[in-house]
Design a protein around this motif. Structure first.
Motif, mmCIF file in Angstrom:
data_model
loop_
_atom_site.group_PDB
_atom_site.id
_atom_site.type_symbol
_atom_site.label_atom_id
_atom_site.label_comp_id
_atom_site.label_asym_id
_atom_site.label_seq_id
_atom_site.Cartn_x
_atom_site.Cartn_y
_atom_site.Cartn_z
ATOM 1 N N THR A 1 0.682 -1.219 0.092
ATOM 2 C CA THR A 1 0.064 -0.188 0.022
ATOM 3 C C THR A 1 0.821 1.223 0.086
ATOM 4 O O THR A 1 0.300 2.252 -0.093
ATOM 5 C CB THR A 1 -0.929 -0.064 1.110
ATOM 6 O OG1 THR A 1 -0.082 -0.092 2.519
ATOM 7 C CG2 THR A 1 -1.874 -1.316 1.251
ATOM 8 N N ASP A 2 2.184 1.155 0.228
ATOM 9 C CA ASP A 2 3.004 2.431 -0.027
ATOM 10 C C ASP A 2 2.871 3.468 -0.837
ATOM 11 O O ASP A 2 2.881 4.502 -0.590
ATOM 12 C CB ASP A 2 4.464 1.845 0.202
ATOM 13 C CG ASP A 2 4.850 1.212 1.480
ATOM 14 O OD1 ASP A 2 3.841 0.946 2.301
ATOM 15 O OD2 ASP A 2 6.003 0.981 1.881
ATOM 16 N N PRO A 3 2.506 2.738 -2.251
ATOM 17 C CA PRO A 3 2.494 3.724 -3.349
ATOM 18 C C PRO A 3 1.161 4.701 -3.514
ATOM 19 O O PRO A 3 1.132 5.418 -4.305
ATOM 20 C CB PRO A 3 2.790 3.004 -4.517
ATOM 21 C CG PRO A 3 3.334 1.680 -4.062
ATOM 22 C CD PRO A 3 2.560 1.614 -2.659
ATOM 23 N N PHE A 4 0.258 4.292 -2.485
ATOM 24 C CA PHE A 4 -1.049 4.914 -2.503
ATOM 25 C C PHE A 4 -1.502 5.797 -1.344
ATOM 26 O O PHE A 4 -0.746 5.781 -0.390
ATOM 27 C CB PHE A 4 -2.043 3.673 -2.526
ATOM 28 C CG PHE A 4 -1.953 3.100 -3.980
ATOM 29 C CD1 PHE A 4 -2.754 3.052 -5.007
ATOM 30 C CD2 PHE A 4 -1.018 1.868 -3.965
ATOM 31 C CE1 PHE A 4 -2.898 2.465 -6.058
ATOM 32 C CE2 PHE A 4 -1.068 1.155 -4.903
ATOM 33 C CZ PHE A 4 -2.212 1.463 -6.328
ATOM 34 N N LEU A 5 -2.180 6.843 -1.742
ATOM 35 C CA LEU A 5 -2.986 7.598 -0.819
ATOM 36 C C LEU A 5 -4.534 7.277 -0.721
ATOM 37 O O LEU A 5 -4.937 6.981 -1.764
ATOM 38 C CB LEU A 5 -2.829 9.220 -1.180
ATOM 39 C CG LEU A 5 -1.452 9.765 -1.356
ATOM 40 C CD1 LEU A 5 -1.319 11.197 -1.666
ATOM 41 C CD2 LEU A 5 -0.705 9.669 0.354
ATOM 42 N N PHE A 6 -5.184 7.396 0.397
ATOM 43 C CA PHE A 6 -6.303 7.038 0.560
ATOM 44 C C PHE A 6 -7.274 8.330 0.925
ATOM 45 O O PHE A 6 -6.731 8.902 2.158
ATOM 46 C CB PHE A 6 -6.501 5.749 1.275
ATOM 47 C CG PHE A 6 -5.865 4.452 1.000
ATOM 48 C CD1 PHE A 6 -6.534 3.662 0.311
ATOM 49 C CD2 PHE A 6 -4.517 4.448 1.129
ATOM 50 C CE1 PHE A 6 -5.975 2.285 -0.074
ATOM 51 C CE2 PHE A 6 -3.832 3.163 0.775
ATOM 52 C CZ PHE A 6 -4.631 2.302 -0.062
ATOM 53 N N TYR A 7 -8.175 8.592 0.307
ATOM 54 C CA TYR A 7 -9.146 9.454 0.971
ATOM 55 C C TYR A 7 -10.615 9.241 1.486
ATOM 56 O O TYR A 7 -11.270 8.805 0.693
ATOM 57 C CB TYR A 7 -9.018 10.644 -0.233
ATOM 58 C CG TYR A 7 -8.123 11.446 -0.521
ATOM 59 C CD1 TYR A 7 -7.405 12.425 -0.152
ATOM 60 C CD2 TYR A 7 -7.123 10.833 -1.674
ATOM 61 C CE1 TYR A 7 -6.246 13.071 -0.368
ATOM 62 C CE2 TYR A 7 -5.958 11.266 -1.963
ATOM 63 C CZ TYR A 7 -5.511 12.435 -1.174
ATOM 64 O OH TYR A 7 -4.350 12.945 -1.745
ATOM 65 N N VAL A 8 -10.555 9.133 2.635
ATOM 66 C CA VAL A 8 -11.738 8.589 3.326
ATOM 67 C C VAL A 8 -12.834 9.660 3.590
ATOM 68 O O VAL A 8 -12.727 10.335 4.239
ATOM 69 C CB VAL A 8 -11.375 7.801 4.602
ATOM 70 C CG1 VAL A 8 -12.798 7.165 5.229
ATOM 71 C CG2 VAL A 8 -10.392 6.628 4.209
ATOM 72 N N MET A 9 -14.165 9.656 3.199
ATOM 73 C CA MET A 9 -15.175 10.510 3.447
ATOM 74 C C MET A 9 -15.794 10.078 4.540
ATOM 75 O O MET A 9 -16.326 8.684 4.605
ATOM 76 C CB MET A 9 -16.082 10.471 2.184
ATOM 77 C CG MET A 9 -17.296 11.298 2.411
ATOM 78 S SD MET A 9 -18.211 11.591 0.925
ATOM 79 C CE MET A 9 -18.745 9.866 0.465
ATOM 80 N N CYS A 10 -16.103 10.667 5.603
ATOM 81 C CA CYS A 10 -16.965 10.345 6.809
ATOM 82 C C CYS A 10 -17.922 11.513 7.173
ATOM 83 O O CYS A 10 -17.911 12.490 6.805
ATOM 84 C CB CYS A 10 -15.880 10.290 7.851
ATOM 85 S SG CYS A 10 -14.599 9.205 7.775
ATOM 86 N N GLU A 11 -19.071 10.983 7.799
ATOM 87 C CA GLU A 11 -19.815 11.774 8.534
ATOM 88 C C GLU A 11 -19.866 11.845 10.096
ATOM 89 O O GLU A 11 -19.737 10.817 10.606
ATOM 90 C CB GLU A 11 -21.416 11.253 8.012
ATOM 91 C CG GLU A 11 -22.545 11.948 8.714
ATOM 92 C CD GLU A 11 -23.915 11.477 8.077
ATOM 93 O OE1 GLU A 11 -24.505 12.120 7.575
ATOM 94 O OE2 GLU A 11 -23.965 10.362 8.269
ATOM 95 N N PHE B 1 -11.859 6.994 -1.904
ATOM 96 C CA PHE B 1 -11.009 6.677 -3.176
ATOM 97 C C PHE B 1 -9.678 6.701 -2.927
ATOM 98 O O PHE B 1 -9.201 7.431 -1.975
ATOM 99 C CB PHE B 1 -11.355 7.791 -4.243
ATOM 100 C CG PHE B 1 -11.154 9.058 -4.246
ATOM 101 C CD1 PHE B 1 -9.829 9.431 -4.399
ATOM 102 C CD2 PHE B 1 -11.912 10.052 -3.346
ATOM 103 C CE1 PHE B 1 -9.290 10.639 -4.483
ATOM 104 C CE2 PHE B 1 -11.292 11.328 -3.344
ATOM 105 C CZ PHE B 1 -10.034 11.567 -3.823
ATOM 106 N N SER B 2 -9.070 5.917 -3.463
ATOM 107 C CA SER B 2 -7.549 5.945 -3.522
ATOM 108 C C SER B 2 -6.719 6.623 -4.762
ATOM 109 O O SER B 2 -7.411 6.450 -5.973
ATOM 110 C CB SER B 2 -6.977 4.376 -3.290
ATOM 111 O OG SER B 2 -7.327 3.683 -4.235
ATOM 112 N N LYS B 3 -5.450 6.958 -4.800
ATOM 113 C CA LYS B 3 -4.829 7.304 -6.013
ATOM 114 C C LYS B 3 -3.367 7.002 -5.648
ATOM 115 O O LYS B 3 -2.981 6.864 -4.514
ATOM 116 C CB LYS B 3 -4.951 8.839 -6.120
ATOM 117 C CG LYS B 3 -4.595 10.005 -5.069
ATOM 118 C CD LYS B 3 -4.968 11.269 -5.486
ATOM 119 C CE LYS B 3 -4.226 11.737 -6.661
ATOM 120 N NZ LYS B 3 -4.333 12.954 -6.510
ATOM 121 N N GLU B 4 -2.689 6.747 -7.040
ATOM 122 C CA GLU B 4 -1.234 6.671 -6.491
ATOM 123 C C GLU B 4 -0.648 7.862 -6.467
ATOM 124 O O GLU B 4 -0.987 8.964 -7.044
ATOM 125 C CB GLU B 4 -0.662 6.021 -8.118
ATOM 126 C CG GLU B 4 -1.237 4.730 -8.547
ATOM 127 C CD GLU B 4 -0.547 4.345 -9.765
ATOM 128 O OE1 GLU B 4 0.258 3.685 -9.797
ATOM 129 O OE2 GLU B 4 -1.182 4.813 -10.834
#
Length: 458
Positions: A277-287, A299-302
């Motif tokens: 998972t090192d090459p990725f960023l994860f953007y977590v949406m929360c309420e 969503f994740s992105k490289e």
């Protein structure tokens, strides 16, 4: 029935309906003396696959396995829209169409059938999702011993995701019956490589804050008494109303990233998991509320994408789908691209639901730009180029062109490309935008992009 083997096909009745549909037998097992069959409904998404009894089959209409045509070359996935592209720099003039310009051929019978099958599959699927609110865990812990220590660890092939073509019979079959996360119980759609000891349980329990998987409600309650997280790890980079986004580095928060991917794989079929998972960023949406931040999707992105992908995987959890959160995730990914000064596109291939969400977002965003155009001089028609639309929206040129073609807005008239907006298109756009209640506010985003090419091993 002895002659029902793997690969054979037979009409099967839907669980919540009276219609029969041809289905392929993937596997079979004997439970309490009764044979059950794991089947895949042909022409429908794999999320509808299930175990069925012979009583739901038309045993007098059994068909043999499909014959594979080895002579026909397999076409590549390609772009989701495969129509020819116009030159990106051409000026597109916007006009009201004349009656002759509005005459377009009707959709082909094949296209109508495909759309009917897709919508029917989605409609049936909604009734099959088990999303039942449940009370908060209130079971006393009978033993002070750490009940989590005996849990098996996840297999090493977990982490970020990449496109795949599924040929393994085991991974074609759902292995988790139910998950409980927060106040919801959800019926998964696809296989995910959780430890086998846990997949054999009737319910898999997840901590909604750290996403750790546990074997019982008792274990979950004990874990929650010690879990220090009330939100995803990482930095909160956006907050508007009760919606927050957190940025998680796959290297710094490896355990959370792997658990997130395991959860996502339950609802994503077109991706496979691998460890790093090192090459990725994860953007977590929360309420968020008084109890903490509750995950809605991600969503994740490289960190570095040679093909300008701004999304690798994207998911909204089933219990909050069809409420606008999918478009909010997509809009947020393009907002990050705007800050970066780049155009972006999601990694292909997209899932069926992902393709519908992106197609809708692209259409709404581009129409919003076009309908807001003003002419430079009185009496002139407003004009814009593909490049200008791409720069304003951060949507990649290829996606802009394919969307215009999908909407049948672009035509070649008197030596130039012209956009024609019918009253029907305008009314449809206004109606769809009126339903889009939640939007991203760029002023609430507090984020600076990093140059990962200069950061060594991230």
């Amino acid at each position: 029935m002895d002659n029902l083997e793997e690969g054979y096909r037979v009409p099967v009745k839907f669980r919540d309906g009276e219609d029969y549909h041809l289905a392929e037998i993937i596997s079979k097992k004997v439970v309490n003396g009764e044979t059950k069959y794991y089947i895949h409904y042909e022409a429908f998404n794999k999320r509808l696959d299930e175990w069925v009894e012979e009583s739901r089959m038309k045993l007098d209409e059994i068909q043999g396995p499909k014959k594979i045509d080895t002579k026909t070359p397999v076409k590549g996935q390609g772009h989701p829209f495969s129509r020819p592209c116009s030159p990106a720099g051409d000026v597109l003039q916007c006009s009201t169409p004349t009656p002759s310009q509005m005459k377009r051929g009707p959709p082909t019978k094949k296209k109508k059938l495909e759309e009917k099958l897709v919508h029917k599959a989605l409609a049936v699927n909604v009734s099959h999702i088990d999303v039942t609110p449940i009370p908060s865990p209130n079971i006393p812990v009978s033993d002070s011993q750490d009940v989590e220590d005996s849990l098996p660890s996840a297999p090493r092939q977990t982490g970020s995701m990449s496109a795949h073509h599924d040929t393994d019979v085991v991974t074609r079959m759902k292995n988790v019956e139910l998950i409980e996360i927060g106040k919801y119980r959800i019926r998964p759609w696809y296989f995910s490589p959780y430890p086998q000891e846990l997949t054999e349980l009737p319910v898999l329990y997840l901590c909604e804050y750290c996403l750790k998987y546990l074997k019982s409600r008792t274990c979950l309650k004990h874990h929650l008494s010690k879990c220090l997280l009330l939100h995803p790890p990482g930095n909160e980079i956006y907050r508007q109303g009760n919606i927050s986004f957190f940025e998680i580095d796959g290297r710094k928060h490896k355990s959370y990233a792997q658990n997130l991917c395991l959860l996502a794989k339950l609802f994503l079929d077109h991706k496979t998991l691998y460890y790093d998972t090192d090459p990725f960023l994860f953007y977590v949406m929360c309420e968020f509320d008084s109890r903490g931040h509750h995950i809605l999707g991600y969503f994740s992105k490289e960190k570095e994408s040679s093909e300008d992908y701004n999304v690798a995987c994207i998911l909204t959890l089933p219990q909050i789908q069809r409420k606008g959160y999918g478009k909010l995730l997509i809009e947020f990914s393009y907002e990050l691209s705007k800050v970066e000064g780049k155009t972006g596109s999601p990694e292909k291939p997209l899932s069926d639901l992902g393709l519908l969400s992106y197609r809708s977002y692209w259409s709404q965003t581009i129409l919003e730009i076009i309908m807001g155009l003003k002419p430079n001089e009185p009496g002139e028609r407003p004009a814009i180029t593909i490049n200008e639309i791409s720069e304003v929206t951060s949507i990649k040129r290829e996606d802009v062109i394919s969307t215009l073609q999908h909407l049948n807005l672009i035509s070649y008239f008197k030596g130039q490309y012209v956009l024609t907006l019918s009253k029907e298109t305008r009314d449809s756009h206004a109606k769809s935008m009126s339903r889009r209640k939640i939007r991203i506010d760029s002023k609430a985003l507090h984020w600076q992009p990093k140059d990962w090419s200069k950061r060594g091993k991230w």
